[in-house]
Design a protein around this motif. Sequence first.
Motif, mmCIF file in Angstrom:
data_model
loop_
_atom_site.group_PDB
_atom_site.id
_atom_site.type_symbol
_atom_site.label_atom_id
_atom_site.label_comp_id
_atom_site.label_asym_id
_atom_site.label_seq_id
_atom_site.Cartn_x
_atom_site.Cartn_y
_atom_site.Cartn_z
ATOM 1 N N MET A 1 0.819 -1.209 0.000
ATOM 2 C CA MET A 1 0.000 0.000 0.000
ATOM 3 C C MET A 1 0.855 1.262 0.000
ATOM 4 S SD MET A 1 -2.940 -1.274 2.693
ATOM 5 C CE MET A 1 -3.929 0.224 2.515
ATOM 6 N N GLU A 2 2.152 1.112 0.289
ATOM 7 C CA GLU A 2 3.056 2.263 0.216
ATOM 8 C C GLU A 2 3.367 2.537 -1.256
ATOM 9 O OE1 GLU A 2 4.289 4.115 2.769
ATOM 10 O OE2 GLU A 2 3.013 2.970 4.148
ATOM 11 N N PRO A 3 3.220 3.785 -1.707
ATOM 12 C CA PRO A 3 3.327 4.058 -3.143
ATOM 13 C C PRO A 3 4.708 3.816 -3.735
ATOM 14 C CG PRO A 3 3.214 6.107 -1.883
ATOM 15 C CD PRO A 3 2.903 4.990 -0.933
ATOM 16 N N ASP A 4 5.747 3.842 -2.890
ATOM 17 C CA ASP A 4 7.099 3.693 -3.428
ATOM 18 C C ASP A 4 7.742 2.361 -3.090
ATOM 19 O OD1 ASP A 4 7.176 4.340 -0.747
ATOM 20 O OD2 ASP A 4 9.077 5.412 -0.889
ATOM 21 N N LEU A 5 6.977 1.421 -2.521
ATOM 22 C CA LEU A 5 7.515 0.106 -2.173
ATOM 23 C C LEU A 5 6.864 -0.966 -3.033
ATOM 24 C CD1 LEU A 5 7.648 0.216 1.740
ATOM 25 C CD2 LEU A 5 9.349 1.008 0.087
ATOM 26 N N GLU A 6 7.670 -1.902 -3.496
ATOM 27 C CA GLU A 6 7.185 -3.020 -4.307
ATOM 28 C C GLU A 6 7.720 -4.313 -3.718
ATOM 29 O OE1 GLU A 6 7.447 -4.749 -8.902
ATOM 30 O OE2 GLU A 6 8.607 -2.979 -8.311
ATOM 31 N N VAL A 7 6.831 -5.156 -3.200
ATOM 32 C CA VAL A 7 7.238 -6.460 -2.677
ATOM 33 C C VAL A 7 7.385 -7.400 -3.873
ATOM 34 C CG1 VAL A 7 6.652 -8.386 -1.163
ATOM 35 C CG2 VAL A 7 6.069 -6.044 -0.485
ATOM 36 N N VAL A 8 8.623 -7.692 -4.224
ATOM 37 C CA VAL A 8 8.883 -8.457 -5.448
ATOM 38 C C VAL A 8 8.953 -9.952 -5.192
ATOM 39 C CG1 VAL A 8 10.045 -6.551 -6.591
ATOM 40 C CG2 VAL A 8 11.387 -8.146 -5.203
ATOM 41 N N ALA A 9 9.104 -10.365 -3.906
ATOM 42 C CA ALA A 9 9.182 -11.798 -3.608
ATOM 43 C C ALA A 9 8.883 -12.025 -2.134
ATOM 44 C CB ALA A 9 10.556 -12.358 -3.954
ATOM 45 N N GLN A 10 8.289 -13.191 -1.849
ATOM 46 C CA GLN A 10 8.054 -13.641 -0.484
ATOM 47 C C GLN A 10 8.540 -15.072 -0.347
ATOM 48 O OE1 GLN A 10 3.672 -12.050 -0.719
ATOM 49 N NE2 GLN A 10 4.094 -12.540 1.429
ATOM 50 N N VAL A 11 9.263 -15.358 0.717
ATOM 51 C CA VAL A 11 9.692 -16.719 1.000
ATOM 52 C C VAL A 11 9.374 -17.026 2.455
ATOM 53 C CG1 VAL A 11 11.513 -16.690 -0.739
ATOM 54 C CG2 VAL A 11 12.047 -16.017 1.601
ATOM 55 N N ALA A 12 9.266 -18.316 2.775
ATOM 56 C CA ALA A 12 8.886 -18.729 4.124
ATOM 57 C C ALA A 12 9.974 -19.537 4.815
ATOM 58 C CB ALA A 12 7.589 -19.547 4.068
ATOM 59 N N ALA A 13 11.177 -19.568 4.249
ATOM 60 C CA ALA A 13 12.280 -20.325 4.848
ATOM 61 C C ALA A 13 13.582 -19.596 4.589
ATOM 62 C CB ALA A 13 12.347 -21.744 4.280
ATOM 63 N N GLY A 14 14.488 -19.666 5.562
ATOM 64 C CA GLY A 14 15.752 -18.962 5.426
ATOM 65 C C GLY A 14 16.621 -19.470 4.301
ATOM 66 N N ASP A 15 16.569 -20.789 4.041
ATOM 67 C CA ASP A 15 17.424 -21.328 2.986
ATOM 68 C C ASP A 15 16.894 -21.039 1.586
ATOM 69 O OD1 ASP A 15 15.289 -23.026 3.287
ATOM 70 O OD2 ASP A 15 16.475 -24.776 3.863
ATOM 71 N N ALA A 16 15.745 -20.350 1.496
ATOM 72 C CA ALA A 16 15.220 -19.923 0.194
ATOM 73 C C ALA A 16 15.557 -18.467 -0.108
ATOM 74 C CB ALA A 16 13.700 -20.122 0.149
ATOM 75 N N VAL A 17 16.162 -17.775 0.850
ATOM 76 C CA VAL A 17 16.378 -16.337 0.704
ATOM 77 C C VAL A 17 17.367 -16.019 -0.414
ATOM 78 C CG1 VAL A 17 17.368 -14.307 1.832
ATOM 79 C CG2 VAL A 17 15.725 -15.736 3.057
ATOM 80 N N ASP B 1 12.707 -12.193 8.809
ATOM 81 C CA ASP B 1 12.277 -12.596 10.143
ATOM 82 C C ASP B 1 13.432 -13.343 10.799
ATOM 83 O OD1 ASP B 1 11.019 -13.711 12.376
ATOM 84 O OD2 ASP B 1 9.129 -13.967 11.314
ATOM 85 N N ILE B 2 13.686 -13.062 12.058
ATOM 86 C CA ILE B 2 14.812 -13.711 12.728
ATOM 87 C C ILE B 2 14.569 -15.212 12.912
ATOM 88 C CG2 ILE B 2 14.090 -13.409 15.137
ATOM 89 C CD1 ILE B 2 16.975 -12.476 15.706
ATOM 90 N N GLU B 3 13.304 -15.609 13.068
ATOM 91 C CA GLU B 3 12.953 -17.024 13.274
ATOM 92 C C GLU B 3 12.414 -17.593 11.976
ATOM 93 O OE1 GLU B 3 13.642 -18.625 15.918
ATOM 94 O OE2 GLU B 3 14.069 -17.023 17.345
ATOM 95 N N LEU B 4 13.291 -18.212 11.196
ATOM 96 C CA LEU B 4 12.893 -18.830 9.939
ATOM 97 C C LEU B 4 13.302 -20.294 9.942
ATOM 98 C CD1 LEU B 4 14.025 -16.129 7.344
ATOM 99 C CD2 LEU B 4 11.669 -16.769 7.867
ATOM 100 N N PRO B 5 12.480 -21.177 9.390
ATOM 101 C CA PRO B 5 12.897 -22.582 9.276
ATOM 102 C C PRO B 5 13.978 -22.729 8.214
ATOM 103 C CG PRO B 5 10.802 -22.227 8.164
ATOM 104 C CD PRO B 5 11.130 -20.936 8.868
ATOM 105 N N GLY B 6 14.761 -23.787 8.339
ATOM 106 C CA GLY B 6 15.805 -24.060 7.361
ATOM 107 C C GLY B 6 17.083 -23.317 7.636
ATOM 108 N N MET B 7 16.984 -22.026 7.892
ATOM 109 C CA MET B 7 18.136 -21.176 8.204
ATOM 110 C C MET B 7 17.580 -19.934 8.875
ATOM 111 S SD MET B 7 20.818 -19.328 5.562
ATOM 112 C CE MET B 7 21.503 -20.883 4.963
ATOM 113 N N SER B 8 18.177 -19.516 9.969
ATOM 114 C CA SER B 8 17.668 -18.342 10.668
ATOM 115 C C SER B 8 17.874 -17.085 9.831
ATOM 116 C CB SER B 8 18.373 -18.176 12.017
ATOM 117 O OG SER B 8 19.692 -17.678 11.832
#
Length: 210
Positions: A32-48, A63-70
Amino acid sequence: MPVDHRPAKSVRVLLAEDGGTAHGALALLLRMEPDLEVVAQVAAGDAVLDAVLTHRPDVALLDIELPGMSGLDAAAVLRDQAPDCRVLILATSGRPGHLQRAMAAGAAGFLVRDGSVDELASVIRRVLTGETVIDPVLAAAAQNAEPLSLTPDECAALEAAANGTPLADLAARLHLSEAAVTAHLTGALAKTGTPTPTEALREARRLGWV
């Protein structure tokens, strides 16, 4: 002709959050912020890392608490392999040890998730100018905290030993001699002031050292 009020260039954001009932809510609010674009979402640290290399965000919110890799470990990977991506660590609660590890991993900021999305959006913009932004309450606490005490080898030995793994198996798993593993465990017990690896690991986690 109507005036175009859209920003000339959107800030590209990657969001890494553990899956749950709130998963996706932050991304929706940031969009909703006019100048921000969320280009990707992941749910695990090893996917970052793969997501960052694919989508090339300007900022990664981890997020500090992520599965796979913090999130802290993922920040260190990005520091080494995607240094142009600025990293913001998001934590449910702030611990000085976590802040120390985040700064050591090259993070540009550390925020406790109790502020507004407007505040978070402002921090995203600030880190892109080269600022390092830290939650002020946590920054004050960190000034009076003990330095990060456990070495990487001590952390690894504690995590492996906490489930009761025999010393010989532990040494083989860590590719160290039994004497070296014993020394690392002894050092970790002394620094945490605890009698067993399980209690030492619990205390180290409480302090944010692992």
